[in-house]
Design an enzyme around this catalytic site. Structure first.
Site, PDB file in Angstrom:
ATOM      1  N   LYS A 107       0.813  -1.226   0.000  1.00  0.00           N
ATOM      2  CA  LYS A 107       0.000   0.000   0.000  1.00  0.00           C
ATOM      3  C   LYS A 107       0.850   1.281   0.000  1.00  0.00           C
ATOM      4  O   LYS A 107       0.495   2.270  -0.639  1.00  0.00           O
ATOM      5  CB  LYS A 107      -0.974  -0.002   1.185  1.00  0.00           C
ATOM      6  CG  LYS A 107      -2.086  -1.058   1.023  1.00  0.00           C
ATOM      7  CD  LYS A 107      -3.100  -0.981   2.151  1.00  0.00           C
ATOM      8  CE  LYS A 107      -4.199  -2.030   1.962  1.00  0.00           C
ATOM      9  NZ  LYS A 107      -5.262  -1.921   2.965  1.00  0.00           N
ATOM     10  N   ASP A 133     -10.236   2.637   2.191  1.00  0.00           N
ATOM     11  CA  ASP A 133     -10.452   1.894   3.445  1.00  0.00           C
ATOM     12  C   ASP A 133     -11.294   2.701   4.446  1.00  0.00           C
ATOM     13  O   ASP A 133     -12.163   2.144   5.122  1.00  0.00           O
ATOM     14  CB  ASP A 133      -9.109   1.514   4.093  1.00  0.00           C
ATOM     15  CG  ASP A 133      -8.464   0.297   3.418  1.00  0.00           C
ATOM     16  OD1 ASP A 133      -9.195  -0.523   2.829  1.00  0.00           O
ATOM     17  OD2 ASP A 133      -7.226   0.181   3.480  1.00  0.00           O
TER      18      ASP A 133
HETATM   19  P1  NAP Z   1      -0.574  -3.652  10.586  1.00  0.00           P
HETATM   20  O1  NAP Z   1      -0.229  -2.328   9.991  1.00  0.00           O
HETATM   21  O2  NAP Z   1       0.429  -4.772  10.553  1.00  0.00           O
HETATM   22  O3  NAP Z   1      -1.014  -3.393  12.128  1.00  0.00           O
HETATM   23  C1  NAP Z   1      -1.258  -4.466  12.993  1.00  0.00           C
HETATM   24  C2  NAP Z   1      -1.794  -3.917  14.323  1.00  0.00           C
HETATM   25  O4  NAP Z   1      -2.071  -5.015  15.207  1.00  0.00           O
HETATM   26  C3  NAP Z   1      -0.804  -3.015  15.044  1.00  0.00           C
HETATM   27  O5  NAP Z   1      -1.501  -2.052  15.781  1.00  0.00           O
HETATM   28  C4  NAP Z   1      -0.100  -4.023  15.971  1.00  0.00           C
HETATM   29  O6  NAP Z   1       0.501  -3.432  17.103  1.00  0.00           O
HETATM   30  C5  NAP Z   1      -1.284  -4.859  16.397  1.00  0.00           C
HETATM   31  N1  NAP Z   1      -0.850  -6.170  16.897  1.00  0.00           N
HETATM   32  C6  NAP Z   1      -0.422  -7.230  16.163  1.00  0.00           C
HETATM   33  N2  NAP Z   1      -0.090  -8.250  16.981  1.00  0.00           N
HETATM   34  C7  NAP Z   1      -0.287  -7.811  18.255  1.00  0.00           C
HETATM   35  C8  NAP Z   1      -0.141  -8.409  19.547  1.00  0.00           C
HETATM   36  N3  NAP Z   1       0.319  -9.674  19.690  1.00  0.00           N
HETATM   37  N4  NAP Z   1      -0.470  -7.671  20.636  1.00  0.00           N
HETATM   38  C9  NAP Z   1      -0.921  -6.401  20.515  1.00  0.00           C
HETATM   39  N5  NAP Z   1      -1.096  -5.786  19.316  1.00  0.00           N
HETATM   40  C10 NAP Z   1      -0.786  -6.484  18.199  1.00  0.00           C
HETATM   41  O7  NAP Z   1      -1.885  -4.266   9.911  1.00  0.00           O
HETATM   42  P2  NAP Z   1      -3.165  -3.469   9.340  1.00  0.00           P
HETATM   43  O8  NAP Z   1      -3.028  -3.329   7.877  1.00  0.00           O
HETATM   44  O9  NAP Z   1      -3.381  -2.256  10.175  1.00  0.00           O
HETATM   45  O10 NAP Z   1      -4.329  -4.555   9.592  1.00  0.00           O
HETATM   46  C11 NAP Z   1      -4.790  -4.869  10.900  1.00  0.00           C
HETATM   47  C12 NAP Z   1      -5.916  -5.914  10.793  1.00  0.00           C
HETATM   48  O11 NAP Z   1      -7.019  -5.351  10.077  1.00  0.00           O
HETATM   49  C13 NAP Z   1      -5.527  -7.163   9.991  1.00  0.00           C
HETATM   50  O12 NAP Z   1      -6.083  -8.289  10.667  1.00  0.00           O
HETATM   51  C14 NAP Z   1      -6.208  -6.982   8.648  1.00  0.00           C
HETATM   52  O13 NAP Z   1      -6.546  -8.223   8.027  1.00  0.00           O
HETATM   53  C15 NAP Z   1      -7.465  -6.218   9.056  1.00  0.00           C
HETATM   54  N6  NAP Z   1      -8.010  -5.375   7.970  1.00  0.00           N
HETATM   55  C16 NAP Z   1      -9.332  -5.525   7.669  1.00  0.00           C
HETATM   56  C17 NAP Z   1      -9.890  -4.730   6.670  1.00  0.00           C
HETATM   57  C18 NAP Z   1     -11.337  -4.920   6.300  1.00  0.00           C
HETATM   58  O14 NAP Z   1     -11.722  -4.510   5.194  1.00  0.00           O
HETATM   59  N7  NAP Z   1     -12.167  -5.449   7.194  1.00  0.00           N
HETATM   60  C19 NAP Z   1      -9.111  -3.757   5.986  1.00  0.00           C
HETATM   61  C20 NAP Z   1      -7.769  -3.631   6.348  1.00  0.00           C
HETATM   62  C21 NAP Z   1      -7.228  -4.446   7.344  1.00  0.00           C
HETATM   63  P3  NAP Z   1       2.048  -2.977  17.040  1.00  0.00           P
HETATM   64  O15 NAP Z   1       2.047  -1.637  16.343  1.00  0.00           O
HETATM   65  O16 NAP Z   1       2.456  -2.921  18.454  1.00  0.00           O
HETATM   66  O17 NAP Z   1       2.790  -4.041  16.237  1.00  0.00           O
END
Ligand code: NAP
Length: 283
Positions: A73, A110
């Site tokens: 992205k 998004d």
């Molecule tokens: P990302 O940039 O990798 O962010 C991941 C987030 O989860 C960060 O805030 C991270 O915290 C936190 N996290 C991961 N493991 C953790 C743990 N063990 N304990 C505490 N916090 C944890 O990913 P993203 O793109 O934002 O996506 C996040 C989620 O949203 C994914 O599951 C994705 O599939 C989903 N999503 C859904 C849609 C939809 O259309 N419904 C759209 C986009 C994304 P840290 O910063 O501390 O690592």
């Protein structure tokens, strides 16, 4: 009306690495069929090092555009000649629209998808919102909440520096809360959003006691595998209104489909079944 694409078919797709898990081909394939459009939507597995070359090649080959998913992205934003305001504020693009001259326009849908999912579910409140997470998706969520009129927005993330950076770029009105204080931050909230990957199948559970969350609050999770995450189940049993994350995925696809194929498609129960029937069956 046509069932099979012709030699004049409009072609679009989704670029990711990996891409096999993407539900976007089912989403756009369903809309193409429903509207009888002479078009094709395909998955493209593109490694990070090949991304720019591959995208420019696909644009030159006459594709109408691409959805872009992890991990591309930010790279998609960097190669967009023009980007919409949301993409510029987030520094990330999930939808590319190619011009006839090969020009590349970047958009981020998004935040739109998240806001439309809440609207569709009748959650139109205002007041304090709590957002867990500070990754790319959380940034889009915060932008959407601001556009819907929520405030203040309390953001809590395991890595505090990432929450601070989100607040610095998307504030004012965005307060950060230490990860250890996330449960207490629910007091007085009108809306709780999980924008971390916690609770997703194969990931650790989100550890969040809901005792301080008002029963009148709404809770939404952007994780949609499973559709009812443990957080949504716990919120439902407290009497809170809950909204699953599938609608965000479905709505974020609408602007791209409109730009490439000329129709603003509907999000309805048929589409949910076509895209996520396995999840609706509890699979
Ligand atoms: P990302 O940039 O990798 O962010 C991941 C987030 O989860 C960060 O805030 C991270 O915290 C936190 N996290 C991961 N493991 C953790 C743990 N063990 N304990 C505490 N916090 C944890 O990913 P993203 O793109 O934002 O996506 C996040 C989620 O949203 C994914 O599951 C994705 O599939 C989903 N999503 C859904 C849609 C939809 O259309 N419904 C759209 C986009 C994304 P840290 O910063 O501390 O690592």
């Amino acid at each position: 009306m046509t069932d099979l694409p012709s030699g004049k078919a409009v072609v679009a797709g989704v670029a990711g690495w990996p891409v096999a898990h993407s539900r976007s081909p089912r989403l756009h394939g369903h809309w193409l069929k429903r509207h009888g459009i002479d078009g094709l939507y395909a998955p493209f597995a593109i490694a990070p090092d090949d991304f720019e070359r591959a995208v420019r090649g696909l644009a030159a080959a006459g594709l109408a555009g691409l959805n872009v998913t992890l991990p591309h992205k930010e790279a998609a934003f960097a190669l967009s000649g023009r980007a919409d305001e949301t993409a510029r504020r987030l520094g990330a693009v999930n939808t590319l629209v190619f011009g006839p001259d090969g020009a590349i326009e970047g958009r981020n849908t998004d935040a739109f998808g998240f806001a439309e999912n809440l609207n569709d579910s009748g959650v139109t409140g205002s007041g304090t919102a709590v957002v867990l997470g500070a990754g790319g998706a959380a940034r889009a969520v915060v932008l959407a909440l601001q556009s819907l009129g929520y405030g203040p927005i309390r953001v809590s993330n395991r890595t505090a520096a990432r929450a601070d950076s989100l607040a610095a770029t998307l504030g004012p009105g965005v307060d950060t809360v230490a990860w250890a204080g996330r449960a207490a931050a629910l007091a007085g909230a009108a809306l709780l959003v999980n924008a971390t990957s916690l609770g997703m199948a194969g990931q650790p559970a989100l550890d969040l006691p809901l005792d301080d969350l008002p029963a009148g609050a709404a809770v939404t999770d952007i994780v949609y595998t499973p559709l009812e995450t443990p957080l949504l189940a716990a919120a439902r049993s407290r009497g809170c209104r809950t909204v699953d994350g599938l609608g965000m995925l479905l709505h974020q696809g609408r602007p791209g489909f409109h730009a490439w194929f000329g129709v603003d498609p509907a999000v309805d129960a048929d589409l949910r079944r076509a895209v996520a029937g396995d999840l609706l069956m509890g699979g």
